[in-house]
Write an enzyme that holds these catalytic residues in place. Structure first.
Site, PDB file in Angstrom:
ATOM      1  N   PRO A 179       0.794  -1.231   0.000  1.00  0.00           N
ATOM      2  CG  PRO A 179      -0.900  -1.584   1.563  1.00  0.00           C
ATOM      3  CD  PRO A 179       0.399  -2.154   1.075  1.00  0.00           C
ATOM      4  CB  THR A 212       2.005   4.677  -5.597  1.00  0.00           C
ATOM      5  OG1 THR A 212       1.581   4.056  -6.812  1.00  0.00           O
ATOM      6  CG2 THR A 212       2.171   6.171  -5.820  1.00  0.00           C
ATOM      7  CE  LYS A 218       0.633   5.401  -9.603  1.00  0.00           C
ATOM      8  NZ  LYS A 218      -0.492   5.131 -10.497  1.00  0.00           N
ATOM      9  CE  LYS A 234      -0.475   5.606  -1.819  1.00  0.00           C
ATOM     10  NZ  LYS A 234       0.133   4.499  -2.518  1.00  0.00           N
TER      11      LYS A 234
END
Ligand code: NAD
Length: 295
Positions: free
Chosen positions: A66, A96, A171, A246
């Site tokens: 995560p 990520t 990203k 996030k």
């Protein structure tokens, strides 16, 4: 054939690992979730009882976790994998996470004689299942070449963005834009519906006009408009709102550290902060449409 350890078999990691199995690799997988392990076994993978069992004999380790703290706790410290993997092992983290965290992990890998790449992905769970993900890769060119055949089993676009951490920077830029696009598309659809338009008709109109974008084409947030989208299955699966939040926080952090401006990204972030605080963190991020008045 290369022996791979895959850690993190969730919404993304599960189908990615399954594609490695399909490509003929021997894949040992580990996840904290028993359901994820069962699904991996059903896809032909070899479920392990522990991280250590998964990496035994592996030449390549792939992780899909995560967030940054999960990646650091897997690899770093006395009990972390870097202290145990044989020198030369290729480690590819597809989660990520912050670019500075990825650079820290890359430095620790180099100190342990390991080869490390940050390789986050885009394309969603559908892209993971279809093996059509885009990989944004940071690290040494030689390691990127070594990883290329394996990554090509899970994705169709492989971009070497630059040195360690560069994949994560790319990203974060992409996902900030995705968060803005999802919030903006939801806002436009809600505006139309409040004014009497059919969301499917409006989606078709905007999808063939200058407002067209990836969300309208592949991931419509309005329930019932697109059968394949999470909106049409109660916002289950897909990309959780708490993970999008996030990423928007990572974008703000990156902007703050580099004196860049992210006014649109912070607007999207505020919407997702409110949405997650209201208890929707586990729902797919397209459920942000619920933040707008609906008939
Ligand atoms: P997820 O929560 O579905 O999967 C994460 C998995 O990691 C879970 O199954 C969890 O049990 C497992 N896990 C956590 N800690 C672990 C540990 N210590 N050891 C083993 N397993 C552990 O999340 P996801 O949607 O698959 O996302 C994974 C990463 O990919 C995130 O960083 C996310 O931001 C990114 N991402 C997601 C999507 C998407 O569409 N879902 C798209 C691109 C990128």
């Amino acid at each position: 054939m290369t022996h791979i350890a895959f850690i993190g078999l969730g919404n993304m990691g599960g189908p990615m690992a399954a594609n490695l199995v399909k490509a003929g690799y021997t894949v040992n997988g580990f996840d904290l979730s028993a359901t994820a392990l069962q699904q991996f076994a059903a896809a032909g993978g070899r479920p392990a009882d522990s991280v250590q069992q998964a990496v035994d004999g592996a030449e390549v380790v792939v992780s899909m976790l995560p967030a940054g703290q999960h990646v650091e706790s897997l690899y770093l410290g006395e009990s972390g994998l870097f202290a145990r993997l044989p020198a030369g092992t290729l480690v590819i983290d597809c989660s990520t996470i912050a670019a500075h965290t990825a650079r820290g992990v890359a430095e620790a890998a180099a100190a342990a004689g390991l080869r490390f790449l940050d390789a986050p992905v885009s394309g969603g769970t559908a892209g993971a299942a279809a093996g059509t993900l885009t990989f944004m890769i940071g690290g040494d060119a030689a390691n990127v070449e070594a990883a290329r055949p394996l990554l090509a089993s899970m994705g169709k676009n492989l971009f070497h963005a630059g040195a360690a951490g560069a994949g994560q920077t790319a990203k974060v830029c992409n996902n900030m834009l995705l968060g803005i696009l999802m919030a903006g598309t939801a806002e436009a659809l809600a505006l139309g519906v409040q004014n009497g338009l059919d969301p499917a008709v409006l989606s078709q109109i905007m999808g063939n006009s200058s407002g067209s974008n990836w969300v309208l084409e592949r991931y419509n947030p309005w329930p019932g408009v697109m059968d394949s989208a999470p909106a049409s299955r109660g916002y289950s699966g897909g990309f959780m709102s708490e993970l999008m939040l996030k990423d928007l926080r990572l974008a703000s952090e990156t902007a703050g550290q580099s004196q860049a401006a992210n006014p649109m990204g912070s607007q999207a972030q505020q919407l997702f902060e409110a949405h997650v605080a209201a208890g929707n963190g586990k729902l797919d991020f397209s459920s942000i449409v619920q933040q707008f008045p609906q008939r």
